[in-house]
Design a protein around this motif. Structure first.
Motif, PDB file in Angstrom:
ATOM      1  N   ARG A   1      -9.387  23.436 -37.081  1.00 25.67           N
ATOM      2  CA  ARG A   1      -9.080  22.323 -36.174  1.00 25.67           C
ATOM      3  C   ARG A   1      -8.687  21.114 -37.007  1.00 25.67           C
ATOM      4  NH1 ARG A   1     -13.307  20.057 -33.770  1.00 25.67           N
ATOM      5  NH2 ARG A   1     -12.480  19.595 -31.725  1.00 25.67           N
ATOM      6  N   THR A   2      -7.607  20.443 -36.581  1.00 27.10           N
ATOM      7  CA  THR A   2      -7.203  19.236 -37.293  1.00 27.10           C
ATOM      8  C   THR A   2      -6.920  18.143 -36.268  1.00 27.10           C
ATOM      9  OG1 THR A   2      -4.886  19.842 -37.208  1.00 27.10           O
ATOM     10  CG2 THR A   2      -6.097  20.538 -39.172  1.00 27.10           C
ATOM     11  N   THR A   3      -6.927  16.907 -36.746  1.00 25.70           N
ATOM     12  CA  THR A   3      -6.620  15.789 -35.865  1.00 25.70           C
ATOM     13  C   THR A   3      -5.226  15.961 -35.269  1.00 25.70           C
ATOM     14  OG1 THR A   3      -8.026  14.377 -37.212  1.00 25.70           O
ATOM     15  CG2 THR A   3      -6.421  13.282 -35.799  1.00 25.70           C
ATOM     16  N   ALA A   4      -4.270  16.331 -36.114  1.00 29.32           N
ATOM     17  CA  ALA A   4      -2.899  16.488 -35.627  1.00 29.32           C
ATOM     18  C   ALA A   4      -2.828  17.586 -34.561  1.00 29.32           C
ATOM     19  CB  ALA A   4      -1.958  16.808 -36.782  1.00 29.32           C
ATOM     20  N   GLY A   5      -3.602  18.647 -34.752  1.00 37.16           N
ATOM     21  CA  GLY A   5      -3.609  19.741 -33.778  1.00 37.16           C
ATOM     22  C   GLY A   5      -4.153  19.282 -32.433  1.00 37.16           C
ATOM     23  N   ILE A   6      -5.214  18.464 -32.489  1.00 39.74           N
ATOM     24  CA  ILE A   6      -5.811  17.946 -31.251  1.00 39.74           C
ATOM     25  C   ILE A   6      -4.809  17.034 -30.534  1.00 39.74           C
ATOM     26  CG2 ILE A   6      -7.588  16.366 -30.385  1.00 39.74           C
ATOM     27  CD1 ILE A   6      -9.423  17.586 -32.606  1.00 39.74           C
ATOM     28  N   MET A   7      -4.157  16.152 -31.324  1.00 44.94           N
ATOM     29  CA  MET A   7      -3.194  15.222 -30.728  1.00 44.94           C
ATOM     30  C   MET A   7      -2.009  15.994 -30.136  1.00 44.94           C
ATOM     31  SD  MET A   7      -4.521  12.267 -30.994  1.00 44.94           S
ATOM     32  CE  MET A   7      -5.979  11.639 -31.810  1.00 44.94           C
ATOM     33  N   ARG A   8      -1.626  17.089 -30.805  1.00 45.27           N
ATOM     34  CA  ARG A   8      -0.525  17.902 -30.287  1.00 45.27           C
ATOM     35  C   ARG A   8      -0.924  18.473 -28.929  1.00 45.27           C
ATOM     36  NH1 ARG A   8      -0.446  22.059 -33.623  1.00 45.27           N
ATOM     37  NH2 ARG A   8       0.191  20.694 -35.333  1.00 45.27           N
ATOM     38  N   ASP A   9      -2.190  18.915 -28.826  1.00 47.84           N
ATOM     39  CA  ASP A   9      -2.671  19.431 -27.544  1.00 47.84           C
ATOM     40  C   ASP A   9      -2.651  18.352 -26.461  1.00 47.84           C
ATOM     41  OD1 ASP A   9      -3.058  22.105 -27.968  1.00 47.84           O
ATOM     42  OD2 ASP A   9      -5.121  21.896 -28.678  1.00 47.84           O
ATOM     43  N   VAL A  10      -2.997  17.123 -26.842  1.00 44.92           N
ATOM     44  CA  VAL A  10      -2.982  16.038 -25.852  1.00 44.92           C
ATOM     45  C   VAL A  10      -1.547  15.796 -25.393  1.00 44.92           C
ATOM     46  CG1 VAL A  10      -3.487  13.603 -25.431  1.00 44.92           C
ATOM     47  CG2 VAL A  10      -5.080  14.979 -26.775  1.00 44.92           C
ATOM     48  N   LEU A  11      -0.610  15.817 -26.332  1.00 44.83           N
ATOM     49  CA  LEU A  11       0.808  15.629 -25.963  1.00 44.83           C
ATOM     50  C   LEU A  11       1.250  16.728 -24.993  1.00 44.83           C
ATOM     51  CD1 LEU A  11       2.439  14.603 -29.387  1.00 44.83           C
ATOM     52  CD2 LEU A  11       2.020  13.134 -27.402  1.00 44.83           C
ATOM     53  N   ILE A  12       0.862  17.971 -25.320  1.00 44.54           N
ATOM     54  CA  ILE A  12       1.247  19.093 -24.449  1.00 44.54           C
ATOM     55  C   ILE A  12       0.632  18.910 -23.054  1.00 44.54           C
ATOM     56  CG2 ILE A  12       0.934  21.581 -24.073  1.00 44.54           C
ATOM     57  CD1 ILE A  12       1.082  21.889 -27.167  1.00 44.54           C
ATOM     58  N   SER A  13      -0.637  18.459 -23.036  1.00 46.80           N
ATOM     59  CA  SER A  13      -1.319  18.322 -21.742  1.00 46.80           C
ATOM     60  C   SER A  13      -0.697  17.211 -20.896  1.00 46.80           C
ATOM     61  CB  SER A  13      -2.805  18.039 -21.963  1.00 46.80           C
ATOM     62  OG  SER A  13      -2.974  16.721 -22.464  1.00 46.80           O
ATOM     63  N   LEU A  14      -0.017  16.261 -21.551  1.00 45.59           N
ATOM     64  CA  LEU A  14       0.607  15.160 -20.814  1.00 45.59           C
ATOM     65  C   LEU A  14       2.037  15.492 -20.388  1.00 45.59           C
ATOM     66  CD1 LEU A  14      -0.693  12.099 -22.875  1.00 45.59           C
ATOM     67  CD2 LEU A  14      -1.134  12.521 -20.451  1.00 45.59           C
ATOM     68  N   ALA A  15       2.563  16.594 -20.932  1.00 38.44           N
ATOM     69  CA  ALA A  15       3.955  16.944 -20.627  1.00 38.44           C
ATOM     70  C   ALA A  15       4.203  17.120 -19.124  1.00 38.44           C
ATOM     71  CB  ALA A  15       4.365  18.197 -21.403  1.00 38.44           C
ATOM     72  N   PRO A  16       3.321  17.837 -18.384  1.00 39.28           N
ATOM     73  CA  PRO A  16       3.588  17.971 -16.944  1.00 39.28           C
ATOM     74  C   PRO A  16       3.694  16.615 -16.244  1.00 39.28           C
ATOM     75  CG  PRO A  16       1.824  19.463 -17.612  1.00 39.28           C
ATOM     76  CD  PRO A  16       2.127  18.601 -18.799  1.00 39.28           C
ATOM     77  N   ALA A  17       2.820  15.674 -16.593  1.00 40.91           N
ATOM     78  CA  ALA A  17       2.853  14.357 -15.953  1.00 40.91           C
ATOM     79  C   ALA A  17       4.146  13.625 -16.306  1.00 40.91           C
ATOM     80  CB  ALA A  17       1.643  13.536 -16.375  1.00 40.91           C
ATOM     81  N   ALA A  18       4.595  13.772 -17.563  1.00 41.58           N
ATOM     82  CA  ALA A  18       5.829  13.107 -17.991  1.00 41.58           C
ATOM     83  C   ALA A  18       7.031  13.705 -17.251  1.00 41.58           C
ATOM     84  CB  ALA A  18       6.004  13.245 -19.501  1.00 41.58           C
ATOM     85  N   ILE A  19       7.031  15.020 -17.122  1.00 40.91           N
ATOM     86  CA  ILE A  19       8.141  15.684 -16.423  1.00 40.91           C
ATOM     87  C   ILE A  19       8.134  15.292 -14.944  1.00 40.91           C
ATOM     88  CG2 ILE A  19       9.051  17.933 -15.685  1.00 40.91           C
ATOM     89  CD1 ILE A  19       7.887  19.024 -18.413  1.00 40.91           C
ATOM     90  N   ALA A  20       6.927  15.330 -14.336  1.00 40.01           N
ATOM     91  CA  ALA A  20       6.827  14.961 -12.923  1.00 40.01           C
ATOM     92  C   ALA A  20       7.304  13.526 -12.711  1.00 40.01           C
ATOM     93  CB  ALA A  20       5.387  15.131 -12.447  1.00 40.01           C
ATOM     94  N   GLY A  21       6.907  12.633 -13.614  1.00 33.62           N
ATOM     95  CA  GLY A  21       7.311  11.231 -13.506  1.00 33.62           C
ATOM     96  C   GLY A  21       8.817  11.083 -13.558  1.00 33.62           C
TER      97      GLY A  21
END
Lengths: 438, 309
Positions: free
Chosen positions: B17-37
């Protein structure tokens, strides 16, 4: 009070599980450092040129906490010189050259054990120390008022990745274990024995359940497959729900914890009179051509053991005594197999890759992984400030150095490493204060 | 053997586990909201997202260069801040305000305090509050009208007046609001992803949203539809799932997380009903950020075996 002891899911990598152990041919030489245990080093009792046989004592115990050392081959003493151990201390080491005969010492005969005192003396004379890795002389543990021993807990958790030698003991050395357990029951008045094994070790569990049918008072406790079940305080809590207070020992809550291979070694000595002279060692790691469990005389060099396992497929980055979570790196392959060596691992650079440390993101992974609920990131900050009062408040001395915090840290911060330094700092501070006051 | 063996202190393996990996997951998790927006509010929303992410990353890179620190944009935390900020802004916001907001989030709130891990409050939340106060960015003009439903910063005031939009429309996000806050479906998808990837736990989002729901239910005379409308409106889900779970500025133990979530829920409810602003999620999170060190010290794990006598 109830606790949830967390821990982490480590990769198992038990490549050697299910295989039988292989006897290695007699090595040409063995080198026996006189300190393979916690306590006072033993004193060499042989001179250069002396003939020795399998089972001949070559160093005698000195002091209240010590352990004698025996030759595992026949031949003659060729050298006694200083040796730097992986722990950083230098002690005399006895080198023995094999005559290839493996002649057993004629003085070997089973000990006569009639009383509790005889039993303590027999365990001391067997040279057995904590074989799970700690190396604490086993007779010292048992040398307590027998009325204090409510339960004997046998540690078969084997929670470290790669290692399978304890599982093999529980499958292949059942008779030795039975012999040892019966003697302990008889002479120490032990009525309850609990064998703790992680649930993913099916063969060992089945074998020990069969043992429980033969020996009264024995139960098998299946532990979750979460590292570190083999930690003494974790094991005691999970098998008995007893909490060992900080700075106390299992006996303070009526328990004695003994590794399964330790029991087998004691049983073997009581039955045959042959002291601890050989070990079953898991040889594994990505750099090793043929990972397997090998039975070797104590004192055999790691180089010979690795050669026996086909040598290296790639140059190892690290070679360890023990598992990857708590094992000790070895500086060179001339280092010998010790009494408490349960595995030697040759890890490739890829296997032992640690990410570069970055800033703490306060994610709480460390404190949520810690089985004891410590806060390693706070300890690290307190250590950087050398704030000993805060370190005490954060109970850093409770840390068993299992490494869960460092393993989980996404910033790869040196957490358990700092805990070790912090513990040393507190010890040093206490000693300074004591000398000032005394 | 030629190669020298490495010596080091255990452990010798790492979870990966790395910080960058966690942040990448957060970006991925926000993608649906960004697309919907983007679907709901149009390409202008995408422009706001692009500008915020690019400015945040750029400002962090520049700051590190100027103060001669090791470059940290690779940990992706600046990108997360930029994306979160954008999702909290209306699609019609002037671009220069996006740039100033990003500058505030990254330089003032994060870098000047020592960078990732040292900021006492969440950069995106604080920048949003700053923009609200400084520019009035959340005024009605910046919010484009969506289909023919309720226009405006948030449907919250009209719900309070009893003109609740259809629950299905609220769930899909076909209503007024900031770019990323309206589509509950997209936000919940992101929530599930973060739970599955074990980036966050349920404690903060569930306690935060749960408290708002229960208090609204009570206030609205046990009208479940009305209470659900209030939960699905405004920035509650976006804030509770993605901002209130920020590692740096929220408590680390399960107990602490529950205290944080309940506290944030209470404040949100009070601002919504008794404050001058229609929405209180940002203020609630900001306030709880400030309390986090105290919550942490009061909710630390009990040490097994206690202290050495």
């Amino acid at each position: 009070m109830s606790f949830f002891l967390s821990g982490v899911h480590v990769p198992h990598r038990k490549h050697t599980a299910g295989q039988s152990a292989v006897y290695m041919p007699t090595p040409k030489t063995i080198t026996l450092p006189v300190s393979m245990h916690i306590g006072v080093p033993a004193r060499p009792s042989v001179k250069v040129g002396d003939p020795v046989y399998v089972g001949t004592p070559i160093a005698e115990a000195t002091g209240a906490v010590s352990s004698p050392i025996f030759s595992g081959i026949s031949g003659k003493v060729t050298k006694i010189s200083e040796m730097l151990l992986a722990g950083g201390n230098t002690v005399p080491a006895v080198t023995i050259e094999s005559d290839g005969e493996m002649t057993v010492d004629s003085a070997i005969r089973p000990p006569v054990v009639n009383t509790r005192e005889d039993m303590i003396e027999a365990i001391r004379a067997s040279g057995v120390v904590g074989l799970g890795g700690a190396g604490f002389p086993t007779y010292v543990k048992f040398n307590v008022d027998p009325s204090r021993i409510e339960v004997l807990i046998i540690n078969g958790a084997e929670c470290e990745p790669y290692i399978t030698s304890d599982s093999l003991t529980m499958v292949d050395r059942v008779d030795d274990m039975v012999y040892g357990l019966e003697a302990m029951k008889k002479h120490f008045g032990i009525r309850q024995i609990i064998i703790g094994i992680e649930k993913n070790k099916k063969r060992a569990i089945a074998s020990m359940q069969a043992l429980a049918k033969r020996v009264s008072g024995v139960t098998v406790h299946v532990l979750p497959a979460v590292y570190p079940q083999g930690g003494e305080k974790v094991l005691v809590y999970h098998t008995t729900k007893k909490v060992i207070p900080a700075g106390k020992l299992p006996i303070d809550v009526g328990c004695i914890v003994c590794n399964c291979t330790t029991v087998a070694a004691i049983g073997n000595y009581l039955k045959t009179g042959m002291p601890l002279i050989r070990k079953c060692v898991t040889v594994d790691g990505g750099a090793v051509k043929t990972p397997q469990n090998v039975i070797v005389p104590i004192g055999t060099s790691l180089a010979e053991v690795f050669d026996f396992c086909g040598g290296f497929v790639t140059a190892p980055e690290k070679v360890l005594y023990g598992g990857p979570m708590m094992g000790i790196t070895v500086p060179d392959l001339n280092a010998p197999i010790l009494k408490n060596t349960n595995a030697i691992l040759a890890l490739t650079a890829e296997e032992t890759k640690l990410p570069k440390p970055t800033a703490c993101i306060r994610c709480g992974s460390c404190t949520n992984a810690c089985p004891f609920g410590l806060a390693p990131s706070s300890i690290l900050r307190a250590y950087q400030k050398k704030d000993t009062a805060l370190l005490e408040k954060l109970s850093v001395e409770t840390c068993m150095e299992c490494g869960c915090c460092s393993f989980m840290c996404p910033a790869s911060r040196p957490l358990v490493q700092t805990n070790k330094l912090a513990k040393a700092l507190l010890k040093e501070t206490r000693m300074k204060e004591a000398s000032k006051n005394g | 053997m030629d190669k020298v063996l490495s010596l080091s202190v255990s452990p010798h393996i790492h979870s990966g586990r790395t910080t960058a990996g966690i942040m990448r997951d957060v970006l991925i998790s926000l993608a649906p909201a960004a697309i919907a927006g983007t679907v709901i509010f149009g390409l202008r929303a995408l422009l706001v997202i692009a500008v915020c992410v690019a400015s945040c990353v750029l400002f962090e890179a520049l700051f590190n260069m100027i103060v001669k620190k090791d470059q940290t944009v690779g940990d992706l935390s600046a990108a997360v801040t930029g994306l979160l900020l954008a999702l909290n802004l209306p699609a019609g916001i002037p671009i220069w305000q996006c740039v100033i907001g990003s500058l505030f989030a990254i330089v003032i709130v994060k870098c000047l305090f020592g960078g990732l891990g040292h900021n006492p409050v969440n950069p995106a939340i604080t920048a949003r509050v700053f923009m609200l106060v400084a520019f009035g960015s959340m005024t009605v003009q910046s919010f484009p009208t969506v289909v023919d439903t309720v226009a405006g910063a948030t449907p919250l005031p009209s719900i309070a007046e009893g003109n609740a939009p259809d629950l299905a429309e609220l769930f899909l996000g076909l209503t007024g609001g900031a770019i990323g806050e309206t589509c509950a479906l997209a936000l919940l998808l992101g929530f599930v992803y973060l739970l599955v990837r074990r980036v966050i736990t349920w404690h903060v989002p569930v306690s935060f949203v749960g408290v708002v729901f229960l208090l609204s239910l009570f206030k609205e005379g046990f009208d479940v539809v009305q209470a659900l409308s209030l939960v699905l409106s405004g920035g509650l889900l976006l804030g509770a799932i993605f901002m209130a779970t920020d590692y740096v500025t929220s408590p680390s133990t399960a107990k602490g997380k529950l205290v944080f979530g309940i506290g944030a829920g209470l404040i949100t409810f009070m601002i919504r009903y008794f404050g001058v602003y229609p929405e209180g999620v940002s203020f609630a999170i900001l306030f709880m950020n400030i309390l986090t060190p105290y919550i942490d010290s009061l909710t630390a794990h009990k040490v097994f075996g206690g202290r050495k006598a």
